[in-house]
Design an enzyme around this catalytic site. Structure first.
Site, PDB file in Angstrom:
ATOM      1  N   ARG A  68      -0.063  -9.381  -4.421  1.00 25.24           N
ATOM      2  CA  ARG A  68       0.857  -9.626  -3.295  1.00 25.24           C
ATOM      3  C   ARG A  68       1.666 -10.902  -3.470  1.00 25.24           C
ATOM      4  O   ARG A  68       2.540 -11.207  -2.673  1.00 25.24           O
ATOM      5  CB  ARG A  68       0.061  -9.742  -1.984  1.00 25.24           C
ATOM      6  CG  ARG A  68      -0.445  -8.422  -1.501  1.00 25.24           C
ATOM      7  CD  ARG A  68      -0.778  -8.339  -0.045  1.00 25.24           C
ATOM      8  NE  ARG A  68      -1.050  -9.521   0.679  1.00 25.24           N
ATOM      9  CZ  ARG A  68      -2.089  -9.695   1.505  1.00 25.24           C
ATOM     10  NH1 ARG A  68      -2.974  -8.724   1.638  1.00 25.24           N
ATOM     11  NH2 ARG A  68      -2.235 -10.789   2.204  1.00 25.24           N
ATOM     12  N   ASP A  98       0.815  -1.226   0.000  1.00 22.13           N
ATOM     13  CA  ASP A  98       0.000   0.000   0.000  1.00 22.13           C
ATOM     14  C   ASP A  98       0.850   1.280   0.000  1.00 22.13           C
ATOM     15  O   ASP A  98       0.363   2.344  -0.350  1.00 22.13           O
ATOM     16  CB  ASP A  98      -0.926   0.032   1.225  1.00 22.13           C
ATOM     17  CG  ASP A  98      -1.824  -1.190   1.312  1.00 22.13           C
ATOM     18  OD1 ASP A  98      -2.058  -1.831   0.264  1.00 22.13           O
ATOM     19  OD2 ASP A  98      -2.283  -1.518   2.429  1.00 22.13           O
TER      20      ASP A  98
HETATM   21  O1  F6P Z   1      -2.301  -4.091   3.343  1.00 22.96           O
HETATM   22  C1  F6P Z   1      -2.133  -4.888   2.223  1.00 22.96           C
HETATM   23  C2  F6P Z   1      -3.446  -5.316   1.657  1.00 22.96           C
HETATM   24  O2  F6P Z   1      -3.207  -6.129   0.527  1.00 22.96           O
HETATM   25  C3  F6P Z   1      -4.406  -4.194   1.290  1.00 22.96           C
HETATM   26  O3  F6P Z   1      -4.071  -3.572   0.077  1.00 22.96           O
HETATM   27  C4  F6P Z   1      -5.722  -4.902   1.287  1.00 22.96           C
HETATM   28  O4  F6P Z   1      -6.765  -4.007   1.566  1.00 22.96           O
HETATM   29  C5  F6P Z   1      -5.559  -5.906   2.415  1.00 22.96           C
HETATM   30  O5  F6P Z   1      -4.173  -6.079   2.594  1.00 22.96           O
HETATM   31  C6  F6P Z   1      -6.184  -7.251   2.148  1.00 22.96           C
HETATM   32  O6  F6P Z   1      -6.062  -8.006   3.313  1.00 22.96           O
HETATM   33  P1  F6P Z   1      -6.289  -9.572   3.442  1.00 22.96           P
HETATM   34  O7  F6P Z   1      -5.093 -10.247   2.819  1.00 22.96           O
HETATM   35  O8  F6P Z   1      -6.360  -9.797   4.909  1.00 22.96           O
HETATM   36  O9  F6P Z   1      -7.529  -9.877   2.698  1.00 22.96           O
END
Ligand code: F6P
Length: 354
Positions: free
Chosen positions: A281, A135
C-alpha cells in the site's frame, strides 16, 4: 458550492492523485467553490477538523503515495451505536454536514467507507463516493484506484522470490493482501509466473496441494505459491463464519505461514514464507493509477457540479459511470471461481489447490 472531501479506511497509492484531479476540476471549471478537506477520514467530519483546500495544496501531489488529508478506520458497525445521551457518530456527522452548510460530501474509500457513505446519503446528505482500495472488491466497478500499483509491487516481489527459491530448491509461500477476496493475488500471481495461486474464492485441498508440490519439485527447482491473506482450506470453507473464527483462533501465524509449516511437514521439502504486508500500500502510484485516479477525481467533481448525488463512481468496460450508493453498499465483488480468467489460468497449468 461548498464541498466536503475526505479519505477514509486503509490508504492506497492514488488518493492524492484523486484529490488533485477533483480539486483541479472544481477550481478550474466551477468558479465559486469552497473545498473543505476533512482530516483523518470520517473522524474529521465528526470533529469538524478540516482545512480549506486551495489550488496550491494540490499542486505537485499527483505522484505521491498516502493522503495529504490523513485517514483512519471508522468501523461501520459502530456508526449507529449509542453511548448514553451522546449522539451517534452518524448523527454527529449529519449535524456537522448541516452546520458547515455543505452542498456535497465526497468520500474516497473502500467497502466500509461506502457503507457509511450510503448511511449518510439515506440520512439526507448529498454524497458522492470514489472507489479506492488495493483489494479491488468494490461491487459494480471493474477497477478501484490503488489496485494496479499494489499488483505491480506484489508481482515484482513474487518475481524476486523466484530467483532465491530456484537457487535453494525451495518452495515459497508469498502472502498477498486483499482482505476477503483474491483479486490482488490472482493478478500478482499471474503476472509473476507463480505456480500456484490460492485465493479465498477457491478453497484449497491440503492433500492435493502437497501432491502438486512434490510432483513439481521432481521436475523443477522451485515452486512459488501466491497466497491471498484470506485463503482457506476446503475444511475451513465448510464452516460457518463463527466456527471459522474459533477454529483459526487456535493457530498462530498468517495464512502463508501456516501453510508453509503444514506443507513442509507433509512434503518433507524445504519451505519458506514471506508476508508482503503494507509494503503493497506504500509508495507512489503507478502510471495507470495516476491516470485512473485523476480521471475518477475529475469525474467525481463533474457529478458534484451537475448535482448527481447518492452515487459512487465506477469504471465499466473502460468508461466512467456511477452506481447508486444504496445498491452497492455491503456487497462484495469476488473473483468468479469459474470465470474466464480462472479457467484460462487452469488451462495453462496454474494450480489453485482445488
Ligand atoms: O483494505 C486494504 C487492506 O490493505 C487489506 O488488503 C488488508 O486486509 C487491510 O487493509 C489491512 O488493514 P490495516 O492497514 O488496518 O492493517
Amino acid at each position: 458550492m461548498r464541498i466536503g472531501i475526505l479519505t477514509s479506511g486503509g490508504d492506497c497509492p492514488g488518493l492524492n492523485a484523486v484529490l488533485r484531479g477533483f480539486c483541479k476540476y472544481c477550481f478550474n471549471k466551477m468558479g465559486d467553490v469552497e473545498i473543505l478537506g476533512f482530516k483523518e477520514g470520517y473522524a474529521g467530519l465528526m470533529n469538524r477538523d478540516y482545512v480549506q483546500l486551495t489550488p496550491a495544496d494540490v499542486e505537485g501531489i499527483l505522484d505521491f503515495g498516502g493522503t495529504i488529508l490523513g485517514t483512519s478506520r471508522q468501523p461501520y458497525k459502530l456508526m449507529t451505536v449509542k453511548e448514553g445521551d451522546a449522539p451517534t457518530k452518524l448523527q454527529q456527522m449529519v449535524e456537522n454536514y448541516k452546520k458547515l452548510k455543505l452542498d456535497v460530501l465526497v468520500t474516497l474509500g473502500g467497502a466500509g467507507t461506502h457503507k457509511t457513505a450510503s448511511l449518510l446519503s439515506v440520512e439526507g446528505c448529498n454524497v458522492i463516493g470514489l472507489p479506492k482500495t488495493i483489494d479491488n472488491d468494490i461491487y459494480g466497478t471493474d477497477v478501484t484506484f490503488g489496485f494496479h500499483t499494489a499488483v505491480e509491487i506484489a508481482s515484482d516481489a513474487i518475481k524476486r522470490i523466484r530467483t532465491t527459491a530456484d537457487s535453494h530448491r525451495r518452495v515459497f509461500f508469498v502472502e498477498v493482501m486483499g482482505n476477503k477476496v483474491g483479486w490482488l493475488t490472482l493478478y500478482a500471481g499471474l503476472s509473476s509466473g507463480a505456480d500456484v495461486i490460492l485465493i479465498p474464492e477457491i478453497p484449497y485441498d491440503e492433500e492435493k496441494l502437497a501432491k502438486f508440490i512434490k510432483d513439481r519439485m521432481g521436475a523443477s527447482r522451485s515452486v512459488v505459491i501466491a497466497v491471498a491473506e484470506g485463503a482457506m482450506s476446503k475444511f475451513e470453507a465448510s464452516m460457518s463464519k463463527k466456527e471459522r473464527r474459533e477454529y483459526s483462533a487456535g493457530f498462530t501465524g498468517t495464512a502463508a505461514e501456516r501453510l508453509c509449516a503444514a506443507m513442509s511437514q507433509k512434503t518433507g521439502i524445504q519451505c519458506r514464507s514471506t508476508v508482503l504486508g503494507h509494503i503493497q500500500r506504500g509508495g507512489d502510484p503507478c502510471a495507470y493509477d495516476k491516470f485512473i485516479s485523476t480521471e475518477i477525481g475529475a469525474f467525481g467533481a463533474h457529478l458534484a457540479e451537475v448535482g448527481r448525488f447518492g452515487v459512487t463512481v465506477c469504471v465499466r468496460g473502460g468508461r466512467l459511470g456511477y452506481n447508486i450508493l444504496t445498491d452497492i453498499a455491503g456487497r462484495t465483488k469476488r473473483v468468479p471461481a469459474d470465470g474466464q480468467l480462472v479457467l484460462l489460468c487452469k488451462d495453462m497449468g496454474i494450480n489453485f489447490g482445488d
